[in-house]
Motif scaffolding. Sequence first.
Motif, short mmCIF file in Angstrom:
data_model
loop_
_atom_site.label_atom_id
_atom_site.label_comp_id
_atom_site.label_asym_id
_atom_site.label_seq_id
_atom_site.Cartn_x
_atom_site.Cartn_y
_atom_site.Cartn_z
N ILE A 26 0.86 -1.18 0.00
CA ILE A 26 0.20 0.14 0.07
C ILE A 26 0.81 1.37 -0.09
N LYS A 27 1.87 1.22 0.75
CA LYS A 27 2.68 2.24 0.77
C LYS A 27 4.30 1.88 1.08
N GLU B 134 2.20 4.97 -3.79
CA GLU B 134 1.32 5.60 -2.97
C GLU B 134 -0.09 5.00 -3.38
N ASP B 135 -0.89 4.57 -2.05
CA ASP B 135 -2.10 4.08 -2.18
C ASP B 135 -2.01 2.75 -3.18
#
Length: 59
Positions: A31-32, A47-48
Amino acid sequence: MWKNLVKILACPICKKDLLLIVDEERDNDVIKGYLYCSRCNERYPIEDGIPVLLPLDQR
């Protein structure tokens, strides 16, 4: 981003393999974090769940 995706990604500048650094993951997806090129000393953020493979001046 799927962790296995790093096997087919390369640095957009020098084409060297990238190292995956995970800060946050969910269900085996990143996710990150960031992708790191040791030759260019460049970090590409995730990012995301989306890797941003643009050179720093184009982000």
